[in-house]
Design a protein around this motif. Structure first.
Motif, PDB file in Angstrom:
ATOM      1  N   PHE A  32      63.952  47.017  12.632  1.00 18.77           N
ATOM      2  CA  PHE A  32      63.784  46.707  14.051  1.00 18.77           C
ATOM      3  C   PHE A  32      64.971  45.850  14.483  1.00 18.77           C
ATOM      4  O   PHE A  32      65.410  44.980  13.722  1.00 18.77           O
ATOM      5  CB  PHE A  32      62.473  45.934  14.275  1.00 18.77           C
ATOM      6  CG  PHE A  32      62.084  45.780  15.715  1.00 18.77           C
ATOM      7  CD1 PHE A  32      61.416  46.783  16.382  1.00 18.77           C
ATOM      8  CD2 PHE A  32      62.398  44.615  16.401  1.00 18.77           C
ATOM      9  CE1 PHE A  32      61.053  46.644  17.713  1.00 18.77           C
ATOM     10  CE2 PHE A  32      62.040  44.467  17.728  1.00 18.77           C
ATOM     11  CZ  PHE A  32      61.365  45.478  18.388  1.00 18.77           C
ATOM     12  N   TRP A  34      65.963  43.074  15.669  1.00 19.67           N
ATOM     13  CA  TRP A  34      65.607  41.697  16.008  1.00 19.67           C
ATOM     14  C   TRP A  34      66.793  40.910  16.557  1.00 19.67           C
ATOM     15  O   TRP A  34      66.622  40.098  17.469  1.00 19.67           O
ATOM     16  CB  TRP A  34      65.034  40.978  14.795  1.00 19.67           C
ATOM     17  CG  TRP A  34      63.702  41.497  14.385  1.00 19.67           C
ATOM     18  CD1 TRP A  34      63.412  42.263  13.292  1.00 19.67           C
ATOM     19  CD2 TRP A  34      62.465  41.311  15.078  1.00 19.67           C
ATOM     20  NE1 TRP A  34      62.079  42.561  13.270  1.00 19.67           N
ATOM     21  CE2 TRP A  34      61.470  41.984  14.347  1.00 19.67           C
ATOM     22  CE3 TRP A  34      62.111  40.643  16.245  1.00 19.67           C
ATOM     23  CZ2 TRP A  34      60.141  42.004  14.741  1.00 19.67           C
ATOM     24  CZ3 TRP A  34      60.784  40.654  16.636  1.00 19.67           C
ATOM     25  CH2 TRP A  34      59.816  41.330  15.892  1.00 19.67           C
ATOM     26  N   THR A  81      67.857  51.527  21.056  1.00 21.97           N
ATOM     27  CA  THR A  81      66.673  52.225  21.557  1.00 21.97           C
ATOM     28  C   THR A  81      66.784  53.725  21.283  1.00 21.97           C
ATOM     29  O   THR A  81      65.838  54.355  20.785  1.00 21.97           O
ATOM     30  CB  THR A  81      66.492  51.968  23.064  1.00 21.97           C
ATOM     31  OG1 THR A  81      66.355  50.560  23.279  1.00 21.97           O
ATOM     32  CG2 THR A  81      65.269  52.683  23.599  1.00 21.97           C
ATOM     33  N   LEU A  84      66.390  54.415  17.526  1.00 24.67           N
ATOM     34  CA  LEU A  84      64.991  54.370  17.096  1.00 24.67           C
ATOM     35  C   LEU A  84      64.259  55.651  17.487  1.00 24.67           C
ATOM     36  O   LEU A  84      63.545  56.237  16.675  1.00 24.67           O
ATOM     37  CB  LEU A  84      64.286  53.157  17.708  1.00 24.67           C
ATOM     38  CG  LEU A  84      64.628  51.796  17.117  1.00 24.67           C
ATOM     39  CD1 LEU A  84      64.046  50.675  17.981  1.00 24.67           C
ATOM     40  CD2 LEU A  84      64.123  51.680  15.681  1.00 24.67           C
ATOM     41  N   ASP A  89      61.033  57.362  15.644  1.00 19.87           N
ATOM     42  CA  ASP A  89      60.192  56.185  15.832  1.00 19.87           C
ATOM     43  C   ASP A  89      60.088  55.838  17.316  1.00 19.87           C
ATOM     44  O   ASP A  89      60.488  54.768  17.756  1.00 19.87           O
ATOM     45  CB  ASP A  89      60.756  55.010  15.037  1.00 19.87           C
ATOM     46  CG  ASP A  89      59.685  54.026  14.630  1.00 19.87           C
ATOM     47  OD1 ASP A  89      58.591  54.047  15.232  1.00 19.87           O
ATOM     48  OD2 ASP A  89      59.944  53.225  13.715  1.00 19.87           O
ATOM     49  N   ARG A  91      57.509  55.141  19.070  1.00 20.24           N
ATOM     50  CA  ARG A  91      56.625  53.990  19.327  1.00 20.24           C
ATOM     51  C   ARG A  91      57.404  52.687  19.193  1.00 20.24           C
ATOM     52  O   ARG A  91      57.310  51.803  20.047  1.00 20.24           O
ATOM     53  CB  ARG A  91      55.441  54.004  18.366  1.00 20.24           C
ATOM     54  CG  ARG A  91      54.480  52.857  18.592  1.00 20.24           C
ATOM     55  CD  ARG A  91      53.289  52.951  17.618  1.00 20.24           C
ATOM     56  NE  ARG A  91      52.469  51.774  17.685  1.00 20.24           N
ATOM     57  CZ  ARG A  91      52.691  50.664  16.980  1.00 20.24           C
ATOM     58  NH1 ARG A  91      53.695  50.588  16.143  1.00 20.24           N
ATOM     59  NH2 ARG A  91      51.881  49.627  17.106  1.00 20.24           N
ATOM     60  N   ARG A  92      58.176  52.565  18.137  1.00 23.60           N
ATOM     61  CA  ARG A  92      58.979  51.356  17.930  1.00 23.60           C
ATOM     62  C   ARG A  92      60.021  51.209  19.039  1.00 23.60           C
ATOM     63  O   ARG A  92      60.284  50.111  19.516  1.00 23.60           O
ATOM     64  CB  ARG A  92      59.642  51.374  16.563  1.00 23.60           C
ATOM     65  CG  ARG A  92      60.232  50.031  16.179  1.00 23.60           C
ATOM     66  CD  ARG A  92      60.698  50.023  14.756  1.00 23.60           C
ATOM     67  NE  ARG A  92      59.509  50.047  13.910  1.00 23.60           N
ATOM     68  CZ  ARG A  92      59.520  49.971  12.601  1.00 23.60           C
ATOM     69  NH1 ARG A  92      60.669  49.897  11.959  1.00 23.60           N
ATOM     70  NH2 ARG A  92      58.424  49.987  11.905  1.00 23.60           N
ATOM     71  N   VAL A  95      58.205  49.898  22.088  1.00 19.85           N
ATOM     72  CA  VAL A  95      57.899  48.472  21.912  1.00 19.85           C
ATOM     73  C   VAL A  95      59.157  47.638  22.139  1.00 19.85           C
ATOM     74  O   VAL A  95      59.113  46.588  22.798  1.00 19.85           O
ATOM     75  CB  VAL A  95      57.301  48.204  20.512  1.00 19.85           C
ATOM     76  CG1 VAL A  95      57.278  46.716  20.188  1.00 19.85           C
ATOM     77  CG2 VAL A  95      55.906  48.808  20.409  1.00 19.85           C
ATOM     78  N   TYR A  96      60.275  48.109  21.626  1.00 15.38           N
ATOM     79  CA  TYR A  96      61.547  47.405  21.795  1.00 15.38           C
ATOM     80  C   TYR A  96      61.937  47.309  23.269  1.00 15.38           C
ATOM     81  O   TYR A  96      62.332  46.239  23.749  1.00 15.38           O
ATOM     82  CB  TYR A  96      62.626  48.124  20.980  1.00 15.38           C
ATOM     83  CG  TYR A  96      63.991  47.505  21.013  1.00 15.38           C
ATOM     84  CD1 TYR A  96      64.179  46.140  20.867  1.00 15.38           C
ATOM     85  CD2 TYR A  96      65.119  48.299  21.162  1.00 15.38           C
ATOM     86  CE1 TYR A  96      65.450  45.586  20.877  1.00 15.38           C
ATOM     87  CE2 TYR A  96      66.390  47.758  21.163  1.00 15.38           C
ATOM     88  CZ  TYR A  96      66.546  46.397  21.024  1.00 15.38           C
ATOM     89  OH  TYR A  96      67.804  45.841  21.028  1.00 15.38           O
TER      90      TYR A  96
END
Length: 120
Positions: A32, A34, A81, A84, A89, A91-92, A95-96
């Motif tokens: 992710f 971060w 983005t 991902l 991914d 969903r991830r 969320v991001y």
């Protein structure tokens, strides 16, 4: 003089962004983004606080455009983005995007609100 002011601020913001990302990848892994989330949130907080201060155009060039501009990064956010989502991914990625928008706007608002509360 404004170009030099922006460059001076950027010379501080860019290495902080890079080192923050490296450190968070080593601590939390690379699954992710971060690092980008943290620097974009922190930069939004700082920029919100700066907007509440009676700064000169020169100071805003250094700290707002230079420092915050180099610390934060929309292009990396967009790239991560897409990566991902392309990696399966979605969903991830969602969320991001949501976390980036909510935290960025909330942080800018918080920075401005704190400065206004402290300066009356």
């Amino acid at each position: 003089m404004s170009v030099l002011a922006v460059a001076a601020g950027a010379a501080l913001g860019a290495p902080i962004r890079y080192l923050t990302d490296l450190w968070l990848r080593s601590v939390l892994g690379a699954a992710f983004p971060w690092g980008t989330l943290v620097v974009n949130t922190a930069g939004s907080l700082v920029l919100g606080a700066l907007l509440g201060l009676p700064l000169s155009p020169q100071a805003m060039a250094v700290w707002g455009t230079g420092f915050c501009g180099a610390l934060t990064t929309y292009s990396t956010f967009a790239f991560e983005t897409v990566q991902l989502a392309r990696g399966g991914d979605a969903r991830r990625a969602a969320v991001y995007v949501a976390a980036s928008l909510v935290l960025g706007i909330a942080s800018a608002w918080a920075g401005l609100s704190v400065v206004r509360a402290l300066t009356g």
